[in-house]
Design a protein around this motif. Structure first.
Motif, PDB file in Angstrom:
ATOM      1  N   ARG A 337       0.830  -1.204   0.000  1.00 41.94           N
ATOM      2  CA  ARG A 337       0.000   0.000   0.000  1.00 41.94           C
ATOM      3  C   ARG A 337       0.864   1.252   0.000  1.00 41.94           C
ATOM      4  NH1 ARG A 337      -5.347  -0.850   0.999  1.00 41.94           N
ATOM      5  NH2 ARG A 337      -5.962  -2.929   1.729  1.00 41.94           N
ATOM      6  N   GLU A 338       0.599   2.111  -0.971  1.00 43.06           N
ATOM      7  CA  GLU A 338       1.376   3.355  -1.053  1.00 43.06           C
ATOM      8  C   GLU A 338       1.026   4.245   0.134  1.00 43.06           C
ATOM      9  OE1 GLU A 338       1.773   7.103  -4.120  1.00 43.06           O
ATOM     10  OE2 GLU A 338       1.489   5.091  -4.968  1.00 43.06           O
ATOM     11  N   ALA A 339       2.065   4.684   0.855  1.00 41.14           N
ATOM     12  CA  ALA A 339       1.843   5.430   2.088  1.00 41.14           C
ATOM     13  C   ALA A 339       2.323   6.864   2.029  1.00 41.14           C
ATOM     14  CB  ALA A 339       2.535   4.719   3.259  1.00 41.14           C
ATOM     15  N   GLY A 340       3.176   7.204   1.070  1.00 41.31           N
ATOM     16  CA  GLY A 340       3.680   8.568   1.009  1.00 41.31           C
ATOM     17  C   GLY A 340       4.877   8.693   0.081  1.00 41.31           C
ATOM     18  N   LEU A 341       5.618   9.778   0.282  1.00 34.84           N
ATOM     19  CA  LEU A 341       6.717  10.130  -0.620  1.00 34.84           C
ATOM     20  C   LEU A 341       7.879  10.702   0.166  1.00 34.84           C
ATOM     21  CD1 LEU A 341       7.616  10.629  -3.660  1.00 34.84           C
ATOM     22  CD2 LEU A 341       6.740  12.956  -3.327  1.00 34.84           C
ATOM     23  N   VAL A 342       9.084  10.301  -0.196  1.00 31.08           N
ATOM     24  CA  VAL A 342      10.298  10.898   0.369  1.00 31.08           C
ATOM     25  C   VAL A 342      10.527  12.245  -0.317  1.00 31.08           C
ATOM     26  CG1 VAL A 342      12.806  10.702   0.522  1.00 31.08           C
ATOM     27  CG2 VAL A 342      11.363   8.715   1.010  1.00 31.08           C
ATOM     28  N   THR A 343      10.696  13.298   0.474  1.00 29.22           N
ATOM     29  CA  THR A 343      10.911  14.634  -0.095  1.00 29.22           C
ATOM     30  C   THR A 343      12.379  15.043  -0.106  1.00 29.22           C
ATOM     31  OG1 THR A 343      10.535  15.663   2.075  1.00 29.22           O
ATOM     32  CG2 THR A 343       8.619  15.389   0.633  1.00 29.22           C
ATOM     33  N   ALA A 344      13.185  14.455   0.781  1.00 31.78           N
ATOM     34  CA  ALA A 344      14.619  14.764   0.826  1.00 31.78           C
ATOM     35  C   ALA A 344      15.335  13.570   1.421  1.00 31.78           C
ATOM     36  CB  ALA A 344      14.880  16.016   1.663  1.00 31.78           C
ATOM     37  N   ALA A 345      16.486  13.208   0.858  1.00 31.65           N
ATOM     38  CA  ALA A 345      17.187  12.024   1.340  1.00 31.65           C
ATOM     39  C   ALA A 345      18.678  12.132   1.046  1.00 31.65           C
ATOM     40  CB  ALA A 345      16.617  10.765   0.684  1.00 31.65           C
ATOM     41  N   ILE A 346      19.480  11.623   1.966  1.00 34.28           N
ATOM     42  CA  ILE A 346      20.936  11.591   1.792  1.00 34.28           C
ATOM     43  C   ILE A 346      21.509  10.403   2.565  1.00 34.28           C
ATOM     44  CG2 ILE A 346      21.317  14.083   1.494  1.00 34.28           C
ATOM     45  CD1 ILE A 346      22.169  14.054   4.524  1.00 34.28           C
ATOM     46  N   TRP A 347      22.734  10.040   2.219  1.00 37.08           N
ATOM     47  CA  TRP A 347      23.562   9.250   3.112  1.00 37.08           C
ATOM     48  C   TRP A 347      24.291  10.266   3.977  1.00 37.08           C
ATOM     49  CZ3 TRP A 347      24.582   4.836   5.398  1.00 37.08           C
ATOM     50  CH2 TRP A 347      25.805   4.694   6.062  1.00 37.08           C
ATOM     51  N   SER A 348      24.043  10.222   5.296  1.00 38.70           N
ATOM     52  CA  SER A 348      24.597  11.232   6.194  1.00 38.70           C
ATOM     53  C   SER A 348      26.068  10.965   6.475  1.00 38.70           C
ATOM     54  CB  SER A 348      23.818  11.254   7.507  1.00 38.70           C
ATOM     55  OG  SER A 348      24.505  12.009   8.485  1.00 38.70           O
ATOM     56  N   PRO A 349      26.952  11.879   6.072  1.00 40.24           N
ATOM     57  CA  PRO A 349      28.378  11.680   6.349  1.00 40.24           C
ATOM     58  C   PRO A 349      28.717  11.712   7.835  1.00 40.24           C
ATOM     59  CG  PRO A 349      28.055  13.307   4.605  1.00 40.24           C
ATOM     60  CD  PRO A 349      26.719  13.065   5.241  1.00 40.24           C
ATOM     61  N   THR A 350      27.947  12.473   8.623  1.00 35.44           N
ATOM     62  CA  THR A 350      28.225  12.584  10.056  1.00 35.44           C
ATOM     63  C   THR A 350      27.565  11.461  10.841  1.00 35.44           C
ATOM     64  OG1 THR A 350      28.527  14.986   9.953  1.00 35.44           O
ATOM     65  CG2 THR A 350      27.953  14.048  12.092  1.00 35.44           C
ATOM     66  N   ALA A 351      26.296  11.179  10.575  1.00 33.56           N
ATOM     67  CA  ALA A 351      25.584  10.131  11.309  1.00 33.56           C
ATOM     68  C   ALA A 351      25.912   8.744  10.800  1.00 33.56           C
ATOM     69  CB  ALA A 351      24.081  10.373  11.222  1.00 33.56           C
ATOM     70  N   LYS A 352      26.473   8.674   9.578  1.00 36.33           N
ATOM     71  CA  LYS A 352      26.757   7.386   8.932  1.00 36.33           C
ATOM     72  C   LYS A 352      25.481   6.536   8.850  1.00 36.33           C
ATOM     73  CE  LYS A 352      31.210   8.165   8.502  1.00 36.33           C
ATOM     74  NZ  LYS A 352      31.211   9.573   8.941  1.00 36.33           N
ATOM     75  N   ARG A 353      24.411   7.214   8.435  1.00 36.74           N
ATOM     76  CA  ARG A 353      23.129   6.545   8.278  1.00 36.74           C
ATOM     77  C   ARG A 353      22.461   7.019   6.998  1.00 36.74           C
ATOM     78  NH1 ARG A 353      19.208   7.540  13.027  1.00 36.74           N
ATOM     79  NH2 ARG A 353      20.082   9.636  13.039  1.00 36.74           N
ATOM     80  N   ASN A 354      21.615   6.184   6.447  1.00 30.67           N
ATOM     81  CA  ASN A 354      20.821   6.532   5.283  1.00 30.67           C
ATOM     82  C   ASN A 354      19.524   7.157   5.793  1.00 30.67           C
ATOM     83  OD1 ASN A 354      20.186   6.722   2.577  1.00 30.67           O
ATOM     84  ND2 ASN A 354      19.562   4.593   2.359  1.00 30.67           N
ATOM     85  N   ILE A 355      19.358   8.458   5.616  1.00 28.29           N
ATOM     86  CA  ILE A 355      18.256   9.170   6.261  1.00 28.29           C
ATOM     87  C   ILE A 355      17.389   9.878   5.222  1.00 28.29           C
ATOM     88  CG2 ILE A 355      19.489   9.474   8.443  1.00 28.29           C
ATOM     89  CD1 ILE A 355      20.146  12.339   7.553  1.00 28.29           C
TER      90      ILE A 355
END
Length: 412
Positions: A337-355
């Protein structure tokens, strides 16, 4: 064939006929310095101005924000000077927060809505004096601001072209300002303002920014812009100062969980479809709404939506498995089920997480918070590879740095 009907003159005529739509991009007061530093010629349009997307290397520009100090030209940001005996009362009627609580030489982040409670824009409100304010925002709103001023003794003037602005962000930003001779800035608390002399005029320095890091924003009359740049640039050399473009700033603001109008939400004036507008609670700005104020634009609609539970959307932070940014990816519940849309995304160089920041259709994100997935299309050697990656809702900011609020800042 005479000259009037030659193909060459016909082409020139067509070009001349449509020349009125060719509006050249304006150059900010700092453009000569930015152009001299640019190695990429990577420019974009920001509110009609020529602005750098990158200057030399996006990744190194980002690490200037997080490791030393970064200088970013914010002159295209729309700026309004609002003054007069009713300025406070007018702005209190206009915006979501209680302006009566905003002290002189203080700033607060705020937003404003139409009568239906839909967000028109967000921005910062500077109180420069008892009856003098500066409102900074993304979009131009002068006709709407003037219409809203009916019955108030207030003067509203756009000063975008008259006032140049710089954001100096990063752990050595305070040290750079002190080295430049701006004594006393170390005593500024977050959202404080100071007015300090510069050559024949005055600059306004606020401890604000869009990076989630230690940082300052500096406003100066246009005529003094280049001398201010040179003063900061020279003083900042021992502190690793770098000029940056928007790409690096965007990475930092996503880590900080900050939203951008017409990127993470569509403004009420910019929306072409009725279902694209958003209320403050639907874009994470519910904390700005001061419901104790007797009256402000959209108050009735916002409180009714809360009371009747008719809010349709929610803005959330996501952590996504893997390391491929999910920009503009669709969000699914249970992979179906489609729930929404990602509006901004990065691989965080500081957090070392895909956010990511995403807008979801309720009840997803409220009642259904588990079993979320994003559909990513990664370009691999001229072919898109479809990936379904698990996502989980996490709080924003994704990166929280103690130095952002420490007073006085440490000496880096």
């Amino acid at each position: 064939m005479n000259a009037m009907t030659s193909p060459l003159n016909a082409t020139d005529g067509r070009r001349a006929a449509r020349s009125h739509i060719h509006t050249p991009r304006l150059e900010t007061p700092f453009h000569p310095r930015l152009a001299a530093l640019s190695e990429t010629s990577d420019w974009y349009s920001w509110a009609g101005y020529k602005a750098p997307h990158t200057l030399f290397d996006e990744e190194l520009e980002y690490f200037a924000i997080r490791s030393t100090s970064a200088l970013f030209d914010i002159s295209p940001m729309v700026k309004y000077r609002i003054a007069g005996p009713d300025a406070e009362r007018y702005l209190n009627r206009l915006t979501l927060r209680d302006v009566r609580k905003l002290g002189i030489n203080r700033v607060h982040y705020t937003a404003w809505c139409d009568d239906h409670g839909h967000v028109l824009d967000d921005g910062t409100l500077f109180r420069l004096g008892e009856n003098t304010f500066r409102l900074c925002c993304q979009e131009r709103h002068l006709p709407w601001l003037l219409d809203s001023a009916f019955g108030f003794s207030v003067d509203i003037h756009e000063e975008t072209e008259e006032i140049a602005g710089l954001a100096l962000q990063g752990p050595t930003s305070c040290s750079t300002l002190l080295a430049a001779g701006f004594s006393g800035v170390e005593r500024l608390k977050p959202f404080d303002i100071a007015s300090v002399p510069h050559e024949t005029g005055t600059v306004t320095i606020s401890r604000t920014g869009f990076t989630g890091d230690l940082g300052y924003e500096i406003f100066v009359p246009r005529a003094l812009a280049l001398s201010l740049w040179d003063r900061l640039w020279q003083a900042g050399q021992p502190h690793g100062i770098r000029a940056i473009g928007y790409a690096a700033l965007n990475t930092a603001r996503i880590e900080a969980g900050f939203i951008v109008a017409n990127t993470d939400f569509i403004t009420a004036e910019g929306a072409l479809r009725a279902d694209r507008v958003r209320m403050p609670d639907e874009v994470g700005l519910d904390w700005l709404v001061d419901a104790d104020k007797p009256s402000f634009n959209g108050r009735k609609a916002i409180l009714e939506a809360r009371r009747n539970q008719t809010l349709k959307h929610i803005l959330v932070g996501l952590e996504i498995e893997g390391n491929i940014p999910a920009e503009h990816a669709l969000v699914y519940h249970g992979k179906k089920r489609e729930a929404g849309l990602v509006t901004a995304a990065i691989w965080s160089p500081t957090a070392k997480r895909n956010i990511a920041i995403a807008t979801l259709d309720r009840p997803y994100g409220v009642k259904f918070t588990d079993d979320l997935w994003v559909e990513i299309y990664a370009l691999r050697e001229l072919r898109y590879q479809k990936m379904m990656k698990r996502a989980r809702i996490v709080p924003r900011p994704f990166v929280k740095l103690a130095r952002r609020t420490t007073t006085p800042p440490g000496s880096f």
